[in-house]
Scaffold this active site. Structure first.
Site, PDB file in Angstrom:
ATOM      1  NE  ARG A   1      -4.339  -1.609   1.168  1.00  0.00           N
ATOM      2  CZ  ARG A   1      -5.463  -1.889   1.785  1.00  0.00           C
ATOM      3  NH1 ARG A   1      -5.561  -1.729   3.084  1.00  0.00           N
ATOM      4  NH2 ARG A   1      -6.492  -2.320   1.106  1.00  0.00           N
TER       5      ARG A   1
ATOM      6  CB  SER B   1      -8.454   0.020  -2.210  1.00  0.00           C
ATOM      7  OG  SER B   1      -7.601   0.117  -1.111  1.00  0.00           O
TER       8      SER B   1
HETATM    9  P1  NAD Z   1      -9.114  -4.555   6.401  1.00  0.00           P
HETATM   10  O1  NAD Z   1      -9.978  -4.988   5.281  1.00  0.00           O
HETATM   11  O2  NAD Z   1      -7.894  -5.342   6.699  1.00  0.00           O
HETATM   12  O3  NAD Z   1     -10.002  -4.501   7.753  1.00  0.00           O
HETATM   13  C1  NAD Z   1     -11.205  -3.762   7.822  1.00  0.00           C
HETATM   14  C2  NAD Z   1     -11.243  -2.937   9.075  1.00  0.00           C
HETATM   15  O4  NAD Z   1     -11.526  -3.786  10.194  1.00  0.00           O
HETATM   16  C3  NAD Z   1      -9.933  -2.231   9.419  1.00  0.00           C
HETATM   17  O5  NAD Z   1     -10.180  -0.849   9.530  1.00  0.00           O
HETATM   18  C4  NAD Z   1      -9.530  -2.855  10.735  1.00  0.00           C
HETATM   19  O6  NAD Z   1      -8.854  -1.950  11.575  1.00  0.00           O
HETATM   20  C5  NAD Z   1     -10.871  -3.257  11.308  1.00  0.00           C
HETATM   21  N1  NAD Z   1     -10.817  -4.221  12.411  1.00  0.00           N
HETATM   22  C6  NAD Z   1     -10.020  -5.305  12.568  1.00  0.00           C
HETATM   23  N2  NAD Z   1     -10.302  -5.931  13.726  1.00  0.00           N
HETATM   24  C7  NAD Z   1     -11.305  -5.240  14.317  1.00  0.00           C
HETATM   25  C8  NAD Z   1     -12.050  -5.388  15.539  1.00  0.00           C
HETATM   26  N3  NAD Z   1     -11.799  -6.372  16.398  1.00  0.00           N
HETATM   27  N4  NAD Z   1     -13.016  -4.471  15.817  1.00  0.00           N
HETATM   28  C9  NAD Z   1     -13.283  -3.459  14.979  1.00  0.00           C
HETATM   29  N5  NAD Z   1     -12.622  -3.275  13.811  1.00  0.00           N
HETATM   30  C10 NAD Z   1     -11.645  -4.147  13.489  1.00  0.00           C
HETATM   31  O7  NAD Z   1      -8.707  -3.016   6.245  1.00  0.00           O
HETATM   32  P2  NAD Z   1      -8.610  -2.136   4.930  1.00  0.00           P
HETATM   33  O8  NAD Z   1      -9.946  -1.738   4.469  1.00  0.00           O
HETATM   34  O9  NAD Z   1      -7.745  -2.821   3.971  1.00  0.00           O
HETATM   35  O10 NAD Z   1      -7.902  -0.813   5.481  1.00  0.00           O
HETATM   36  C11 NAD Z   1      -6.803  -0.854   6.369  1.00  0.00           C
HETATM   37  C12 NAD Z   1      -6.097   0.481   6.362  1.00  0.00           C
HETATM   38  O11 NAD Z   1      -5.359   0.665   5.162  1.00  0.00           O
HETATM   39  C13 NAD Z   1      -7.025   1.689   6.447  1.00  0.00           C
HETATM   40  O12 NAD Z   1      -6.387   2.649   7.267  1.00  0.00           O
HETATM   41  C14 NAD Z   1      -7.061   2.203   5.056  1.00  0.00           C
HETATM   42  O13 NAD Z   1      -7.372   3.583   5.022  1.00  0.00           O
HETATM   43  C15 NAD Z   1      -5.656   1.950   4.628  1.00  0.00           C
HETATM   44  N6  NAD Z   1      -5.513   1.913   3.171  1.00  0.00           N
HETATM   45  C16 NAD Z   1      -4.410   2.469   2.624  1.00  0.00           C
HETATM   46  C17 NAD Z   1      -4.244   2.443   1.257  1.00  0.00           C
HETATM   47  C18 NAD Z   1      -3.042   3.041   0.617  1.00  0.00           C
HETATM   48  O14 NAD Z   1      -2.341   3.765   1.267  1.00  0.00           O
HETATM   49  N7  NAD Z   1      -2.794   2.735  -0.623  1.00  0.00           N
HETATM   50  C19 NAD Z   1      -5.184   1.832   0.454  1.00  0.00           C
HETATM   51  C20 NAD Z   1      -6.299   1.260   1.046  1.00  0.00           C
HETATM   52  C21 NAD Z   1      -6.433   1.293   2.419  1.00  0.00           C
END
Ligand code: NAD
Length: 513
Positions: free
Chosen positions: A122, A133
């Site tokens: 990422r 994403s």
């Molecule tokens: P993910 O699909 O791995 O998980 C979904 C969400 O579930 C996450 O926010 C995680 O913190 C949450 N979670 C895990 N255990 C939990 C619990 N016990 N209770 C409540 N919530 C819980 O996550 P994702 O959608 O891939 O996103 C992760 C991070 O990466 C975010 O901060 C997102 O903004 C970031 N991101 C960055 C980029 C980039 O920089 N290119 C791209 C996409 C996402």
């Protein structure tokens, strides 16, 4: 340089790994593209459209794959299917390697270079290639649409001559990409939205979208984010505190969307049977983590069930329920990565094996499993070639999305349309009364008055907007045509014989509140 696209074999998968737009661009990069006939039909893309973009149509998969240097795919193909590709051919897709190590070993044995797009780092350069994403964004949106479709009440506050009806309350658990989009979608539909997450960075993003943030904010919470931005596995103690805090909140919700995931692990269990039973009949839970075991104790992956009048939607491929949009974005993610593998002057594959994108995503190479996360998945000489596990078969009757739910509970599985009585929910108060925090535990229940955003908060707002807008922007730029209205095959239900078509009854007059 031959690139092959075949029809997805995974049951119920309607997405496709290339669109006419991306095929045209791949050809512009010097590739020849072979598309198996019918490959795009699940996404409303005709063979003629691929042909017009410059692809060669192949009558079947072996013809399309014969002599291919690159295979673009949505799901992990069976190694046995890849017999005709060139030695070392790249197989690029959402290969879902965790828990499927034997299949990865079989791909190594087949001599292909398997590339798992889920492992794309990422980093800024790779944002355009981030399939997690683009697909999670759509899942978050579609999850709310699925909930609204089976919810018996309106989501927005209705102010009419006959009185005012309170808005629905929606709670989103996990505020990553899917969760933030679910929050934004539920807000747009007029619900009162709250959300929780274990990552501290999520708090300001949630609040920036106008939702309440609810979490146990202790020291563990403050440390709960990896360098990659993902959630860490939380301790049993934290999970217990979190469950206690959310239990009372869930009891007052109409719609709960769960999206909590931890990379490489089973989804954390966030909603117990008791919590489901605390919700009013007519409530809806959408478990977007169903594919990884589910966040809800009563979720049945691939199915819609009903327990005490609460509908639990456990579709395992929610993004695949809007396949046309999902394919457009997924295909662009793949195109962006393939572009980095091609020498544009010489118009041939020129893979830089030291590129961090390549190093992070390549699972197998030269007959071996090379990814450090799967070091134990060594291909056994002459070992079995495993087939892709199919998704639950869809019901034979293609019916509208609003189907009867399968009722579960002590009396066993019986099909039941939510009873009229169940629809008459006892309406709880709109605002959640502040709870007393446990000793030593900070608690976040934002008040009604919002202070002016701090610079940090403004940065968080920007980040939240960026994350949820990336896929939307991409879709807008594509000038996507609207798919025609059509019937959608339902997910399997545990007792297919008991499946009945769910039709909207004329709305009973609801009491004003
Ligand atoms: P993910 O699909 O791995 O998980 C979904 C969400 O579930 C996450 O926010 C995680 O913190 C949450 N979670 C895990 N255990 C939990 C619990 N016990 N209770 C409540 N919530 C819980 O996550 P994702 O959608 O891939 O996103 C992760 C991070 O990466 C975010 O901060 C997102 O903004 C970031 N991101 C960055 C980029 C980039 O920089 N290119 C791209 C996409 C996402």
């Amino acid at each position: 340089m031959k690139i092959a696209i075949v029809r997805e074999r995974f049951e119920g998968e309607n997405r496709v790994a290339a669109t006419p737009e991306t095929v045209g661009k791949l050809i512009g990069l010097g590739a020849t593209v072979a598309v198996e006939r019918g490959a795009g039909s699940g996404s409303r893309i005709t063979d003629a459209e691929y042909e017009a973009a410059g692809a060669t149509l192949a009558a079947d998969a072996p013809t399309a794959l014969s002599g291919a240097d690159v295979v673009l795919t949505v799901r992990r193909p069976a190694a046995s299917m890849l017999a005709g590709v060139n030695p070392g051919a790249l197989v690029i897709g959402a290969l879902d390697p965790y828990g499927n190590e034997a299949d990865i070993a079989a791909l190594a044995q087949a001599g292909v270079t398997a590339v798992s797009m889920e492992f794309m780092p990422r980093i800024t350069r790779a944002q355009v290639m981030d399939i997690l994403s683009s697909q999670a964004n759509l899942a978050g949106y579609q999850g709310v649409i699925e909930a609204a479709a089976v919810f018996d009440r309106a989501l927005p506050m209705m102010m009419t001559a006959a009185g005012t009806v309170r808005p629905a309350k929606a709670f989103v658990m996990g505020a990553g990409v899917a969760g933030l989009q679910a929050i934004a979608t539920a807000k747009r539909l007029g619900a009162v939205v709250s959300a929780t997450d274990v990552r501290p960075a999520a708090k300001e993003q949630v609040e920036s979208l106008g939702a309440k943030f609810i979490a146990v904010e202790d020291e563990e919470f403050r440390q709960a984010e990896t360098a990659g931005g993902y959630a860490k596995q939380m301790s049993a103690e934290y999970q217990a505190k979190q469950a206690e805090l959310t239990a009372q909140h869930i009891a007052k919700q109409d719609i709960v969307i769960t999206t909590a995931l931890i990379p490489g692990r089973a989804a954390p269990r966030l909603i117990s049977r008791e919590m489901v039973e605390s919700m009013a009949p007519g409530s809806v839970i959408v478990d977007l983590a169903a594919e990884r075991g589910g966040n809800v104790e009563l979720t049945q992956p691939g199915r819609v069930v009903e327990h005490n009048g609460v509908t639990i939607i456990g579709y395992t491929n929610v993004q695949g329920r809007i396949p046309t949009t999902a394919s457009q974005l997924y295909a662009r993610n793949l195109l962006a990565f393939v572009e980095t593998l091609i020498d544009k002057t010489e118009k041939r594959l020129a893979i830089n094996w030291d590129d961090e994108l390549v190093k992070a995503t390549v699972l197998t190479r030269d007959g071996a499993v090379v990814h450090p996360n799967f070091a134990s998945a060594v291909p056994a000489a002459g070992g079995p070639v495993t087939e892709v596990k199919p998704a639950p078969a869809p019901s034979s009757a293609a019916v509208e999305a609003k189907d009867a739910a399968v009722k579960i509970g002590a009396s066993g599985a019986t099909t039941a349309r939510k009873g009229k009585a169940a629809a008459k929910v006892a309406v709880p108060a709109m605002a959640d009364p502040p709870k007393k925090a446990q000793p030593g535990v900070e608690q976040s229940l934002p008040g009604a008055v919002e202070p002016a955003p701090s610079p940090r908060k403004r940065a968080a707002i920007k980040k939240a907007e960026r994350v949820i807008d990336t896929a939307a922007d991409a879709a807008a730029k594509s000038g996507a045509r609207k798919p025609p209205v059509r019937k959608i095959a339902t997910e399997a239900v545990s007792d297919a014989s008991a499946t009945t078509k769910r039709t909207r009854k004329p709305a009973a007059p609801k009491g004003t509140e």
